[in-house]
Design a protein around this motif. Structure first.
Motif, short mmCIF file in Angstrom:
data_model
loop_
_atom_site.label_atom_id
_atom_site.label_comp_id
_atom_site.label_asym_id
_atom_site.label_seq_id
_atom_site.Cartn_x
_atom_site.Cartn_y
_atom_site.Cartn_z
N PHE A 184 8.61 44.43 24.69
CA PHE A 184 7.73 43.29 24.96
C PHE A 184 6.53 43.29 24.01
O PHE A 184 6.13 42.24 23.50
CB PHE A 184 7.26 43.29 26.42
CG PHE A 184 6.21 42.24 26.70
CD1 PHE A 184 6.54 40.88 26.61
CD2 PHE A 184 4.91 42.59 27.01
CE1 PHE A 184 5.58 39.90 26.84
CE2 PHE A 184 3.94 41.61 27.24
CZ PHE A 184 4.28 40.26 27.15
N TYR A 185 5.99 44.46 23.78
CA TYR A 185 4.83 44.56 22.88
C TYR A 185 5.18 44.01 21.49
O TYR A 185 4.44 43.21 20.91
CB TYR A 185 4.42 46.03 22.78
CG TYR A 185 3.11 46.29 22.07
CD1 TYR A 185 1.92 45.81 22.59
CD2 TYR A 185 3.06 47.03 20.89
CE1 TYR A 185 0.70 46.06 21.96
CE2 TYR A 185 1.86 47.29 20.26
CZ TYR A 185 0.68 46.81 20.79
OH TYR A 185 -0.51 47.06 20.17
N LEU A 186 6.36 44.41 20.98
CA LEU A 186 6.78 43.93 19.66
C LEU A 186 7.03 42.42 19.67
O LEU A 186 6.62 41.70 18.76
CB LEU A 186 8.06 44.66 19.22
CG LEU A 186 7.92 46.17 18.99
CD1 LEU A 186 9.27 46.81 18.75
CD2 LEU A 186 7.00 46.45 17.80
N LYS A 187 7.68 41.96 20.74
CA LYS A 187 7.97 40.53 20.83
C LYS A 187 6.69 39.70 20.95
O LYS A 187 6.59 38.60 20.40
CB LYS A 187 8.90 40.25 22.02
CG LYS A 187 10.35 40.55 21.67
CD LYS A 187 11.29 40.77 22.83
CE LYS A 187 11.21 39.78 23.94
NZ LYS A 187 12.27 40.00 24.96
N SER A 188 5.72 40.24 21.66
CA SER A 188 4.47 39.50 21.85
C SER A 188 3.72 39.33 20.53
O SER A 188 2.78 38.55 20.43
CB SER A 188 3.58 40.22 22.86
OG SER A 188 2.91 41.30 22.25
N ARG A 189 4.14 40.10 19.51
CA ARG A 189 3.52 39.95 18.19
C ARG A 189 4.35 39.04 17.28
O ARG A 189 4.12 38.97 16.08
CB ARG A 189 3.34 41.31 17.54
CG ARG A 189 2.42 42.25 18.31
CD ARG A 189 1.03 41.63 18.48
NE ARG A 189 0.10 42.49 19.19
CZ ARG A 189 -0.40 42.21 20.40
NH1 ARG A 189 -0.05 41.11 21.04
NH2 ARG A 189 -1.26 43.03 20.97
N GLY A 190 5.39 38.44 17.87
CA GLY A 190 6.18 37.48 17.12
C GLY A 190 7.47 38.03 16.53
O GLY A 190 8.16 37.35 15.78
N ILE A 191 7.80 39.29 16.85
CA ILE A 191 9.02 39.88 16.30
C ILE A 191 10.19 39.50 17.21
O ILE A 191 10.16 39.80 18.41
CB ILE A 191 8.88 41.41 16.20
CG1 ILE A 191 7.68 41.75 15.30
CG2 ILE A 191 10.15 42.04 15.66
CD1 ILE A 191 7.33 43.22 15.25
N PRO A 192 11.22 38.85 16.67
CA PRO A 192 12.35 38.43 17.50
C PRO A 192 13.04 39.62 18.17
O PRO A 192 13.01 40.73 17.63
CB PRO A 192 13.31 37.76 16.50
CG PRO A 192 12.49 37.43 15.31
CD PRO A 192 11.38 38.44 15.26
N GLU A 193 13.66 39.35 19.29
CA GLU A 193 14.25 40.42 20.11
C GLU A 193 15.18 41.35 19.32
O GLU A 193 15.08 42.57 19.42
CB GLU A 193 15.01 39.78 21.29
CG GLU A 193 15.90 40.76 22.02
CD GLU A 193 15.61 40.83 23.50
OE1 GLU A 193 14.88 39.95 24.00
OE2 GLU A 193 16.10 41.77 24.15
#
Lengths: 427, 251
Positions: free
Chosen positions: A378-387
């Motif tokens: 979630f942390y990575l995704k919240s920075r705009g990195i796709p799943e």
């Protein structure tokens, strides 16, 4: 009794069509005959053998070589300056290989070395393999000693400038290859050996590595993308005083792989690291690392670091043992095997073992299985990195500890790129 | 900028209503603060806005510049310009801070149809911003947040914000775990980012952060609702009298 009978019948059936290589010097013939005798006595692996419970040996034993589609884009070590040695369908390919010349190194074909009456290999062929049968039967290694015709013989006498890269190629879908490499690293010498490529639809490689005092041997291996092949490999190493042995294997797919590494620390203050990362996708992926480290000297260090990333029914196996002999005081032994299961279908089977007879030692082992860390995702995704990309980052992070075992940064980076590329292609 | 209307949220796993109808409008360039006692739903609001799993929106809407946020994945919201500075920044062993930042930066650019930055270009961008936050090269090389002190983690959040240049920033208790110096550093970082086109929603327990980051509007949240809104003086009132008086007054 019925079990023993079934085993010996299966062994006889497998060996019936095979003959050990003819010719060669008397010592080589002797080593091969001795191996055949030992193999007949021991029998080929059977599903109920203790060390074959997690991996079905059947595919190594069929008389007919299984068919395996040829992968065209087998990864290599492009970008690294190497002495390239190619084996096609298990036979030395002079045309594709560099000249067998290198400063600080004696290098020749195994098939030639065994014809010479006087050769240092005489004192090593089958010796480490035989010693490596202690406590665990390794019949496929004996098979290799008996039947291998070709391979490389390397003797490092100084610090060898560029790595020797053994590249396995394959030209037909039912190639069977049995290759034997013999390595001797002399006092103070240093050698890096790289291995990559498809090799055969069924590949059996054996390697005996004898490292003299103060010697260093680095081994980096890439297996994979030739998904349908079966591979059984054995590396036997004996370490002298203050010597170093480091081996790393990256496996990207492969429906049947059994990699065994058997190390004996014979001289004081020696260091042995063996590590690997395997990524498997699909029900027909099976990858087995079986490692046995014997501490037989004072103040030695050993590390085993194995990581497996599994999904869609893929199976990973780790069987690792540290044996500390009574005199091996001040031993520092470490073993970790971890799997990252990307879905609920994947399997990881681990059997970590310690057997310790000395009283002043430090040994630890651990084995874990886990899913991807949702909070990190979630942390990575919240920075705009796709799943999918976020998951790849976490997979790379997971195997990073194993990759860190590779001493040469450039080689480590090559493998990291192979891994990242593989992840991207799988999507 | 940010529009929240009648937002009701329950936990996915259990029948527990956390937000019971939140209305909030943050205009472009504004800084809004949300204060409130523990369990009032402040952090839930930040998670729901950024798209974390585990919550179910039962009613209401939330949009950013007219774009509905609630149907989007977290990464899509980020590309739209939403940023959440975490209360507890996550440690990710094995992923280098720099790799993480560049992957995020380029993923957002790609999602917006912009050109990705090369490693060299990006390094230049980061170095400049890191310097202002007193983040050294060593911290950029280390794995994301691993072994960082509380203050370093929060500075790293602000660095990500500075690099990604979002238009709507949510700061979830960014002051927690910070000493006076670190709070100043973090606040300076935030203040430097204030601009006409960028808005902030600052969630905090205490008034002290608002000494550094002066809000345009202060909201008091309690029991899943915004119960009172006012100017910066509202925060001072809370600091002086606590939430209890205020709650009595509201009821």
């Amino acid at each position: 009794m019925a079990l023993a009978q079934a085993k010996s019948d299966a062994t006889e059936a497998r060996l019936s069509g095979l003959t050990i290589p003819e010719g060669g010097a008397a010592w080589a013939r002797e080593a091969r005959h001795d191996a055949l005798n030992r193999l007949q006595g021991m029998g080929l692996p059977y599903r109920r053998d203790e060390y074959w419970r997690f991996t079905n040996p059947a595919e190594f034993l069929t008389q007919e070589t299984p068919r395996a589609e040829i992968a065209l884009d087998a990864p290599g070590f492009e970008g690294t300056e190497v002495l390239r040695v190619v084996f096609t369908d298990g036979v030395f390919d002079a045309e594709a290989s560099d000249a067998l010349e290198q400063d600080g190194l004696e290098i020749e074909r195994f098939s030639e070395a065994v014809t010479k009456d006087i050769h240092w290999v005489k004192g090593l062929l089958g010796v480490l393999e035989t010693a490596g049968q202690n406590r665990v039967d390794r019949p496929l290694a004996i098979f290799n000693t008996a039947f291998a015709e070709d391979g490389l013989v390397l003797r490092a006498t100084g610090k060898v400038g560029k790595p020797v890269h053994v590249e396995y190629r394959r030209s037909n879908e039912t190639a069977e290859a049995v290759l034997r490499h013999m390595v001797r690293v002399e006092d103070g010498a240093e050698l890096t050996l790289l291995e990559s490529g498809v090799g055969a639809s069924r590949l059996n490689t054996g390697m005996e590595v004898d490292i003299a005092d103060n010697g260093a041997f680095h081994h980096v291996r890439m297996q994979g993308r030739d998904h349908e092949r079966r591979a059984a490999t054995h590396v036997f190493a004996r370490l002298g005083q203050e010597s170093t042995f480091k081996s790393f294997t990256l496996s990207l797919n492969g429906m049947m792989t059994r990699n065994e590494v058997i190390i004996t620390l014979k001289g004081d203050d020696a260091v042995a690291h063996v590590a690997g990362a395997a990524l498997g996708d699909g029900r027909d992926f099976h990858h087995d690392d079986t490692v046995f480290v014997t501490h037989d000297a004072v103040n030695c260090e050993s590390r085993q670091v194995f990581k497996k990333v599994l999904r869609n029914g893929a199976t990973g196996v780790f069987q690792g043992k540290i044996l500390v002999e009574p005199d091996a005081q001040k031993t520092d032994g470490y073993q970790i095997s971890q799997s990252l299961l990307l879905d609920e279908d994947a399997n990881f089977l681990a059997k970590p073992e310690l057997e310790i007879y000395a009283d002043d030692v430090q040994c630890s082992h651990g084995s874990t299985s886990g899913a991807i860390d949702e909070t990190a995702l979630f942390y990575l995704k919240s920075r705009g990195i796709p799943e999918d990309k976020a998951q790849d980052l976490l997979v790379l992070a997971f195997v990073a500890e194993a990759l860190a075992e590779i001493e040469d940064e450039e080689l480590a980076e090559t493998l990291r790129e192979q891994l990242a590329g593989w992840l991207e292609r799988r999507r | 900028m940010l529009n929240i209307k009648g937002l009701k949220v329950k936990l996915e796993e259990e029948d527990k209503q956390i937000l019971k109808g939140v209305d909030l409008e943050v205009g472009a360039g504004q800084v809004h603060a949300i204060m409130g006692p523990n369990g009032s739903g402040k952090s839930t609001l930040s998670y729901v806005l950024s798209g974390r799993d585990g919550y179910e929106v039962t009613e209401g809407e939330a949009s950013l510049d007219g774009v509905d946020l609630l149907d989007m994945d977290p990464e899509e919201r980020a590309a739209e310009g939403l940023f959440l500075a975490f209360q507890y920044p996550v440690e990710i062993p094995g992923v280098g801070n720099m790799t993480f930042l560049r992957t995020a930066y380029n993923a957002q650019r790609k999602a917006r149809g912009e050109e990705e930055a090369s490693a060299a270009e990006f390094l230049k961008i980061v170095r400049e911003k890191a310097k202002d936050l007193k983040i050294d090269a060593e911290m950029l090389k280390r794995p994301v947040n691993v072994g960082f002190s509380g203050g370093e983690k929060k500075r790293n959040e602000i660095l990500q914000m500075a690099v990604l240049e979002p238009k709507m920033c949510i700061l979830d208790e960014t002051d927690s775990g910070l000493d006076v110096d670190a709070m100043k550093l973090v606040s300076d970082g935030v203040n430097a980012l204030r601009s006409e086109g960028r808005s902030f929603l600052v969630i905090t327990h205490y008034q002290r952060l608002l000494d550094h980051i002066t809000p345009d509007v202060v909201h008091i949240m309690a029991n899943g609702r915004i119960v009172k809104s006012g100017g910066p003086e509202l925060a001072l009132e809370v600091e002086k009298n606590g939430y209890a008086d205020l709650m009595d007054e509201v009821q």
